[in-house]
Design a protein around this motif. Structure first.
Motif, PDB file in Angstrom:
ATOM      1  N   SER A 281       0.816  -1.215   0.000  1.00  0.00           N
ATOM      2  CA  SER A 281       0.000   0.000   0.000  1.00  0.00           C
ATOM      3  C   SER A 281       0.847   1.261   0.000  1.00  0.00           C
ATOM      4  O   SER A 281       0.452   2.294  -0.559  1.00  0.00           O
ATOM      5  CB  SER A 281      -0.918   0.005   1.226  1.00  0.00           C
ATOM      6  N   CYS A 282       2.013   1.182   0.627  1.00  0.00           N
ATOM      7  CA  CYS A 282       2.901   2.338   0.750  1.00  0.00           C
ATOM      8  C   CYS A 282       3.798   2.531  -0.472  1.00  0.00           C
ATOM      9  O   CYS A 282       4.354   3.604  -0.674  1.00  0.00           O
ATOM     10  CB  CYS A 282       3.753   2.162   2.003  1.00  0.00           C
ATOM     11  N   GLU A 296      -2.127   4.475   5.077  1.00  0.00           N
ATOM     12  CA  GLU A 296      -2.041   3.491   3.988  1.00  0.00           C
ATOM     13  C   GLU A 296      -1.914   2.079   4.544  1.00  0.00           C
ATOM     14  O   GLU A 296      -2.563   1.142   4.056  1.00  0.00           O
ATOM     15  CB  GLU A 296      -0.849   3.811   3.084  1.00  0.00           C
ATOM     16  N   GLY A 333      -3.059   1.322  -2.739  1.00  0.00           N
ATOM     17  CA  GLY A 333      -1.871   2.164  -2.590  1.00  0.00           C
ATOM     18  C   GLY A 333      -1.725   3.169  -3.714  1.00  0.00           C
ATOM     19  O   GLY A 333      -1.298   4.316  -3.494  1.00  0.00           O
ATOM     20  N   ALA A 336      -4.267   5.858  -3.202  1.00  0.00           N
ATOM     21  CA  ALA A 336      -3.914   6.693  -2.050  1.00  0.00           C
ATOM     22  C   ALA A 336      -3.042   7.874  -2.454  1.00  0.00           C
ATOM     23  O   ALA A 336      -3.123   8.952  -1.850  1.00  0.00           O
ATOM     24  CB  ALA A 336      -3.212   5.848  -0.989  1.00  0.00           C
TER      25      ALA A 336
END
Length: 404
Positions: A281-282, A296, A333, A336
């Motif tokens: 996600s990061c 995240e 991710g 985001a």
């Protein structure tokens, strides 16, 4: 000034090399994670796959893929030393260092697939698919983003710092296409719609694999700063590494809390995948600050807890949860970045996700289907029951512990 340029050249080259080594070490993490989450009768095949896919990815990216991704797109064959490279104009760092850092990313995408198709696919069809993925499919979509073409402007504005979509979702889409053709493991789903858990052989190995991947991710994201020769660069790398760590922590704890609340027990496999989901996600935006990384990771960890049973309800059998970790969290991710980075729009991120996802899924589905028609993807029911190891490798991972 000339001396300063030399120092920058050395530092930037060193960044690619040492971070590439960390990313290469992720291959061991994938091998241990997959071995631990699958049954011991298939472990030798799992290990063979993971080592072979790394070797194949590196060779195919050298002979074909790198040129497609960072060349002009008009020539297929050619080593990295003979093509038009993105760094050739100013020679900012050694060409071989750049190639090495890029090639270990390709192997990561292939490793994602390995876990999803585990325990029922023949070895050689998977390796043949790896040839095509690393030589053609991955580089073409990479050319539209990191390669700089923007697909004629269609993908303009798309941002993916280290590969939530370009690496992880690519592996996820390719894996999904293969799993849909391959089908579930024998006995995984009942005719009444029930789901039968198939426990892995060694949660110690799975945990070790997760920590290895966590460590390697510092190279994955940190090296994507692409420079080490200035104060701003090292500040950026430090932030990326700290953010990456925060996202993994948040994902792991979120998965632990949710499984306690939902199942009244902390599920270790979910916690492991929660950490990995936080990392994925990061990856598209690891330079946005630790609070963003925390959010995240929290969302990524939660997504895994709900995505794993969702795929089971759809009767999509994924032994290690790779689709939930790399595809679902990879999509989140990437989105985001559009939420937390004011310079990037949600629409640009959505377009990138859809274009890359559609291309990789369709291309992969076609290749998997052709392989299935020509050589067959799946082992026989007898081999699946007995275990792939004896039939595919002639070995047993634990020969002293005979099965009843």
């Amino acid at each position: 000034m000339e001396n300063f340029a030399d120092v920058k050249y050395v530092l930037d080259g060193f960044l690619f090399i040492i971070m590439g080594v960390l990313v290469m070490w992720m291959a061991a993490g994938f091998a241990m994670l997959e071995s631990g989450l699958t049954r011991s009768k298939n472990n030798a095949t799992v290990l063979t796959k993971n080592l072979a896919l790394f070797a194949i990815s590196c060779m195919m990216y050298y002979f074909v893929g790198y040129n497609l991704m960072y060349g002009d797109g008009g020539s297929i064959m050619g080593s990295f030393s003979t093509i038009s490279m993105k760094t050739a104009a100013d020679a900012a760092y050694p060409a071989a260092a750049d190639f090495f850092f890029q090639v270990v990313f390709v192997a990561t995408a292939a490793s994602v697939i390995s876990g999803s198709i585990a325990e029922r696919m023949k070895l050689w069809p998977f390796l043949i698919f790896t040839v095509i993925l690393s030589g053609v499919i991955y580089p073409i979509q990479g050319h539209w983003s990191w390669g700089g073409s923007e697909l004629g402007g269609v993908m303009a504005g798309f941002s993916d710092f280290a590969g939530s979509t370009i690496v992880h979702s690519v592996g996820g889409w390719a894996a999904l296409a293969g799993v849909l053709i391959l089908g579930a493991r024998k006995g995984k789903y009942g005719k009444d719609g029930s789901v039968r858990p198939i426990p892995g052989s060694n949660l110690t190995l799975a945990t070790l694999g997760t920590f290895i991947l966590w460590m390697g991710w510092f190279g994955f994201n940190g090296g994507s700063q692409l420079a080490l020769g200035s104060k701003a660069d090292i500040d950026g790398i430090a932030l990326v590494v700290a953010d990456t760590n925060m996202a993994a922590c948040a994902g792991a704890i979120m998965a632990a809390v949710l499984t306690q609340l939902i199942y009244k027990k902390v599920d270790l496999t979910m916690v492991l995948n929660g950490a990995l989901a936080g990392l994925v996600s990061c990856t598209a935006g690891p330079d946005l600050g630790m609070m963003v990384a925390f959010i995240e990771g929290i969302v990524g960890g939660a997504l895994v807890v709900f995505a794993v049973p969702m795929f089971d309800k759809l009767r999509i059998d994924d032994p290690v949860g790779a689709l939930s970790v790399h595809l679902v969290a990879g999509i989140w991710g990437t989105l985001a970045v559009g939420i937390f980075n004011p310079e990037v729009t949600i629409m640009a991120q959505v377009k990138g996700i859809v274009i890359v996802g559609a291309f990789v899924f369709i291309a992969s589905f076609v290749v998997w289907k052709i392989l299935d028609l020509i050589v067959g993807l799946r082992v026989s029911e007898e081999i699946e029951v007995q275990g792939l190891d004896i039939h595919e490798t002639g070995l047993e991972t634990y020969p002293e512990f005979k099965r009843a």
